[in-house]
Structures are given as structure tokens and as C-alpha cells.
Design an enzyme around this catalytic site. Structure first.
Site, PDB file in Angstrom:
ATOM      1  N   ARG A  10       0.836  -1.208   0.000  1.00 25.76           N
ATOM      2  CA  ARG A  10       0.000   0.000   0.000  1.00 25.76           C
ATOM      3  C   ARG A  10       0.869   1.255   0.000  1.00 25.76           C
ATOM      4  O   ARG A  10       0.468   2.320  -0.457  1.00 25.76           O
ATOM      5  CB  ARG A  10      -0.969  -0.010   1.193  1.00 25.76           C
ATOM      6  CG  ARG A  10      -1.821   1.242   1.315  1.00 25.76           C
ATOM      7  CD  ARG A  10      -3.135   1.020   2.080  1.00 25.76           C
ATOM      8  NE  ARG A  10      -2.971   0.258   3.307  1.00 25.76           N
ATOM      9  CZ  ARG A  10      -2.405   0.722   4.422  1.00 25.76           C
ATOM     10  NH1 ARG A  10      -1.926   1.942   4.472  1.00 25.76           N
ATOM     11  NH2 ARG A  10      -2.299  -0.048   5.487  1.00 25.76           N
ATOM     12  N   TYR A  47     -13.505  18.457 -15.597  1.00 24.32           N
ATOM     13  CA  TYR A  47     -13.953  17.068 -15.690  1.00 24.32           C
ATOM     14  C   TYR A  47     -15.036  16.835 -14.628  1.00 24.32           C
ATOM     15  O   TYR A  47     -14.886  17.263 -13.478  1.00 24.32           O
ATOM     16  CB  TYR A  47     -12.762  16.130 -15.464  1.00 24.32           C
ATOM     17  CG  TYR A  47     -13.151  14.688 -15.511  1.00 24.32           C
ATOM     18  CD1 TYR A  47     -13.472  14.080 -16.719  1.00 24.32           C
ATOM     19  CD2 TYR A  47     -13.250  13.933 -14.351  1.00 24.32           C
ATOM     20  CE1 TYR A  47     -13.857  12.760 -16.762  1.00 24.32           C
ATOM     21  CE2 TYR A  47     -13.644  12.609 -14.393  1.00 24.32           C
ATOM     22  CZ  TYR A  47     -13.943  12.033 -15.605  1.00 24.32           C
ATOM     23  OH  TYR A  47     -14.346  10.719 -15.651  1.00 24.32           O
ATOM     24  N   ASP A 106      -4.540  19.495 -15.000  1.00 24.25           N
ATOM     25  CA  ASP A 106      -5.014  18.211 -15.509  1.00 24.25           C
ATOM     26  C   ASP A 106      -4.616  18.177 -16.980  1.00 24.25           C
ATOM     27  O   ASP A 106      -5.192  18.873 -17.818  1.00 24.25           O
ATOM     28  CB  ASP A 106      -6.537  18.100 -15.326  1.00 24.25           C
ATOM     29  CG  ASP A 106      -7.073  16.744 -15.784  1.00 24.25           C
ATOM     30  OD1 ASP A 106      -6.444  16.110 -16.653  1.00 24.25           O
ATOM     31  OD2 ASP A 106      -8.139  16.326 -15.283  1.00 24.25           O
ATOM     32  N   LYS A 165      -6.572   7.140 -20.100  1.00 25.16           N
ATOM     33  CA  LYS A 165      -6.798   7.676 -21.447  1.00 25.16           C
ATOM     34  C   LYS A 165      -5.559   7.440 -22.324  1.00 25.16           C
ATOM     35  O   LYS A 165      -5.232   6.316 -22.599  1.00 25.16           O
ATOM     36  CB  LYS A 165      -7.174   9.151 -21.336  1.00 25.16           C
ATOM     37  CG  LYS A 165      -8.242   9.451 -20.257  1.00 25.16           C
ATOM     38  CD  LYS A 165      -9.606   8.846 -20.551  1.00 25.16           C
ATOM     39  CE  LYS A 165     -10.541   8.870 -19.344  1.00 25.16           C
ATOM     40  NZ  LYS A 165     -10.756  10.197 -18.761  1.00 25.16           N
TER      41      LYS A 165
HETATM   42  C1  LIG Z   1     -11.184  10.630 -17.494  1.00 27.72           C
HETATM   43  C2  LIG Z   1     -10.701  11.899 -16.934  1.00 27.72           C
HETATM   44  C3  LIG Z   1     -10.479  12.040 -15.565  1.00 27.72           C
HETATM   45  C4  LIG Z   1     -10.768  10.929 -14.559  1.00 27.72           C
HETATM   46  O1  LIG Z   1      -9.955   9.825 -14.744  1.00 27.72           O
HETATM   47  P1  LIG Z   1     -10.356   8.305 -14.315  1.00 27.72           P
HETATM   48  O2  LIG Z   1      -9.158   7.540 -14.729  1.00 27.72           O
HETATM   49  O3  LIG Z   1     -11.602   7.966 -15.072  1.00 27.72           O
HETATM   50  O4  LIG Z   1     -10.581   8.316 -12.858  1.00 27.72           O
HETATM   51  C5  LIG Z   1      -9.984  13.253 -15.116  1.00 27.72           C
HETATM   52  N1  LIG Z   1      -9.742  14.279 -15.955  1.00 27.72           N
HETATM   53  C6  LIG Z   1      -9.951  14.184 -17.279  1.00 27.72           C
HETATM   54  C7  LIG Z   1      -9.668  15.349 -18.157  1.00 27.72           C
HETATM   55  C8  LIG Z   1     -10.445  12.998 -17.817  1.00 27.72           C
HETATM   56  O5  LIG Z   1     -10.678  12.909 -19.130  1.00 27.72           O
END
Ligand SMILES: *Cc1c(COP(=O)(O)O)cnc(C)c1O
Length: 413
Positions: A71, A125, A201, A226
Site C-alpha cells: 500500500r 472534468y 489536468d 486515457k
Molecule cells: C477521465 C478523466 C479524468 C478521470 O480519470 P479516471 O481515470 O476515469 O478516474 C480526469 N480528468 C480528465 C480530463 C479525464 O478525461
């Protein structure tokens, strides 16, 4: 005699850093270490490992510190974290999380103490917005929105804020692709007496086309679900930073929340990183050809894509901070929701699904799916219309994708 240091480029470093075959019985690819706990070399080294893990001491350069418990960290997380660093110019280290939301929420919980203010660009998001509204507000943090792409409004919000600890940017915004000037936000943050951190982000254009740490940001955050992974088959999150101390704090929060990425997922993500630059370049080229071919289509109100921006300020930001336009194209179909749904129903190659960044092309209707937690007024204010369809372009042949989209639009023309 010259002793020139040979520094390799990111695409090379991602294949050569972080993994020592000697630690995996000579295997050319790392083993998966599923063990939850680790055998100490001596009781003294166990005590030393705890001193370092709990922040009572710092590891000296080159010191080999025993692992403790998965962890806190494990070999596959360490390999992944070392390997991803060269992909983000300016980063000295990384932390892996079990989703993008885990990475984002851990940053917010670590950087925003009760009583502090956080400034963020809107739209965000959906999950991040929900975390701010539901959890962070309950912990006594005040989130303040500033519209994406409006540098003056953002700078003013920063200047006015009291006890400001974090400026959180998402650029380009989803699904409107509005860009926020990262270097400008960093300047405004540096001028604030509280010296707030700046987090970006970077899921949509990073790590290949946009480099927030080079622009002065402190943290670059990813939903690695992604583009970093690219195959729509796992959830992961990555945070990269310049400051080791900040990373140590984030790993500390991660250890108590228990949201580290598991060994198997680290290993999988590990295999995907060497191709992220290849995949993203192909996806961006495909998306650009498709967006520019669809520009002016009679069934469309608008094609939203960075190479087609007509606002001079958005063009300036794009040219200053993005190397290429990326793989997301948003179409605004004439005829509102019914027309947008018809397009989604008629696509045959492109699947109707949320998410993005995978090698396969996907499309969704943001207003009723990814952004449906916003009120109609909020949706209108950030420009997410009934006719919008967001496309994540994959690595298929772009002519086939264009034909598929044109076919889905045909009867609307
Ligand atoms: C998908 C996404 C997230 C969240 O990510 P997860 O892996 O689904 O938790 C955050 N920010 C952006 C811009 C995203 O496209």
C-alpha cells in the site's frame, strides 16, 4: 579527455529507465511482484525504512531502502514511476494511482487544508467538479470557479483570493477545448502572497503535446486511463512534479487512502508507455485531417478543434503551449439533441461510449452523459450545447473514420 554526459531523449529514456533486468532474474521485461508485504534484510533496515516512509528521515543519494508493504509502494509502481518521468519535461518524480480521480482527489486533499481557497477553471472534468462540490466543500475548503480561457478573470480571481493554496487548471477544457494560458496562471499564482501551487489536468494533450511543468506549473496530473494507457482496458492515474518533497507528501496521503495502482495494472501501463508518443501523433494527425475535412459541412453548426480556432487569444495560447492539436474533435450538429443522437446511432466504426485516448475511436453526447451533473444554466454558461458530439479519434485509417462520420451526417445535410 572529454567526459560528455549522454542524455537520451524521452522516447529512448522511456525504454531504458526504471527497470533493471538483474532484479527480475534477467528477464527482459519486468516480473509482476504481487506480494503485499516485503521481507526486511535486517531489523535495522526495517526501522530505517519506516523512518523514511513516515518522514522522520530522508534517504541519502543512492541508498537502497527496503520495501515495506504494497500500500506504501511496490516494485512495479517504482518501475512505472521511474519510467514515466522522462515523458514529462521538468519532472523529477511521479506517483501512480488506481485511477485519474484517485490522483486528482489525492492532490486536492493534500494541497487544500480546511479553511483554504482553491481556484479552478470551469468547465472541469465532471468527477473533479463533483469532488469539489460534494467532498472538499464539506471539509471546509472554498472552491472558486474562473471561466476557462479568460486569463484576466483567472488572474483577478487569484489576486482576490484569501488563504489560497491551489490553482487547478484543465486545459484544453472538456469538451469545448477552450484553452487556458498556463504560463499566465503561473505568473498570477507566483504574484500571490500565499504562493499557491499550480496543478494542471494534462489528460487531453499530455504528455506528448503539452508540458505544464516547463510552463512553471508544480503538478501535472493524468487520467492514465486515457492516452497514457491507450487501450481502454485499465484505470490508472499519474501525478508528476518537480519537487521531491511534494511527491513525498502525495505518497503519504496515498498510503493512508490506499489508492496506489496495483502491480498488475502498473505492469500493463508499463508496456503501453513506450508507444504513447507514436499513438498520440497518429491520433492527432487523424483528428486534424478529419476536423479540417468536416469544417464547413452543411449539417454542422461548428467543428471545434484547435487547428480551426478563430479567436485570436485562443490561437495565441494554442501556439504558445501546444505542439500539436490532439485527438479530440467536438462537432456541433445542427438540429440539437435529436440530431446529435441520430449521428451517434448511425456511426458504424466509431462506438458510442464515454472516455477517450484509446486506439479505437469513440463518440458521446456530453450534455446528457459526461457533463449531465451540470444544471442547464451551467451547461449553457460553459457552452456545452444540445447538438454537441465529442469524438476521441483512434489510430484507424482516417479516411474510413471520415467516411463513417460523413455517412452519419449525410441525411442531416
Ligand atoms: C477521465 C478523466 C479524468 C478521470 O480519470 P479516471 O481515470 O476515469 O478516474 C480526469 N480528468 C480528465 C480530463 C479525464 O478525461
Amino acid at each position: 579527455m572529454s567526459s560528455k554526459k549522454y542524455v537520451v531523449r524521452p522516447e529512448t529514456a522511456v525504454l531504458t529507465r526504471g527497470f533493471d533486468p538483474a532484479l527480475s532474474v534477467g528477464a527482459a521485461r519486468p516480473a509482476v511482484f504481487r506480494s503485499s508485504t516485503y521481507v526486511f534484510s535486517t531489523p535495522e533496515s526495517a526501522a530505517r525504512a519506516f523512518d523514511i516512509a513516515l518522514g522522520r528521515s530522508r534517504a541519502s543519494r543512492g541508498e537502497s531502502v527496503d520495501l515495506i508493504y504494497a500500500r506504501l509502494s511496490h516494485p512495479n509502481a517504482q518501475i512505472l514511476e521511474d519510467q514515466v518521468v522522462p515523458l514529462e519535461p521538468g519532472a523529477t518524480g511521479a506517483a501512480a494511482f488506481n485511477s485519474g480521480m484517485a490522483a486528482i482527489s489525492t492532490v486536492l486533499l493534500t494541497c487544500c487544508p480546511p479553511g483554504s481557497t482553491l481556484i479552478y477553471t470551469s468547465p472541469l472534468y465532471g468527477g473533479t467538479q463533483l469532488f469539489l462540490d460534494s467532498l472538499l466543500t464539506g471539509l471546509g475548503v472554498t472552491p472558486v470557479a474562473a471561466p476557462a480561457g479568460n486569463g484576466a478573470a483567472l488572474a483577478e480571481a487569484i489576486a482576490r483570493a484569501k488563504n489560497l493554496k491551489l490553482v487547478f487548471l484543465e486545459s484544453p477544457a472538456n469538451p469545448t477545448l477552450r484553452m487556458t494560458d498556463i504560463a499566465g496562471a503561473v505568473r498570477a499564482a507566483r504574484a500571490h502572497p500565499d504562493r499557491p501551487l499550480v496543478a494542471v489536468d494534462n489528460t487531453f494533450l499530455g504528455p506528448t503535446f503539452q508540458h505544464p511543468l516547463e510552463l512553471g506549473a508544480d503538478l501535472s496530473l493524468y487520467s492514465a486511463t486515457k492516452y497514457l494507457n491507450g487501450f481502454s482496458d485499465l484505470l490508472a492515474g499519474i501525478v508528476l512534479a518537480r519537487d521531491e518533497e511534494l511527491l513525498t507528501q502525495l505518497r503519504g496521503t496515498r498510503a493512508v487512502l490506499g489508492n496506489i495502482l496495483q502491480p498488475d495494472e502498473c505492469w500493463l501501463l508499463n508496456t503501453r508507455l513506450p508507444t504513447v508518443v507514436l499513438r498520440m501523433n497518429r491520433q492527432s494527425k487523424n483528428a486534424q485531417r478529419i476536423a479540417e475535412s468536416l469544417h464547413g459541412h452543411p449539417a454542422l453548426e461548428r467543428v471545434i478543434y484547435p487547428s480551426l480556432f478563430d479567436d485570436p487569444e485562443q490561437q495565441r495560447i494554442r501556439d504558445a503551449q501546444c505542439d500539436h492539436p490532439g485527438g479530440v474533435v467536438t462537432l456541433e450538429v445542427k438540429g440539437g439533441r435529436a440530431a446529435a443522437f441520430d449521428v451517434l446511432r448511425r456511426l458504424t466504426i466509431v462506438h458510442n461510449a464515454v472516455s477517450l485516448g484509446g486506439v479505437e475511436s469513440l463518440a458521446c453526447h456530453p450534455r446528457t452523459t459526461t457533463h449531465s451533473e451540470l444544471s442547464p444554466e451551467q451547461l449553457d454558461a460553459v457552452g456545452i450545447t444540445e447538438g454537441m458530439v465529442r469524438f476521441s479519434i483512434g489510430v484507424e485509417n482516417w479516411r474510413d473514420l471520415l467516411a463513417d462520420i460523413q455517412g452519419a451526417l449525410a441525411s442531416r445535410a
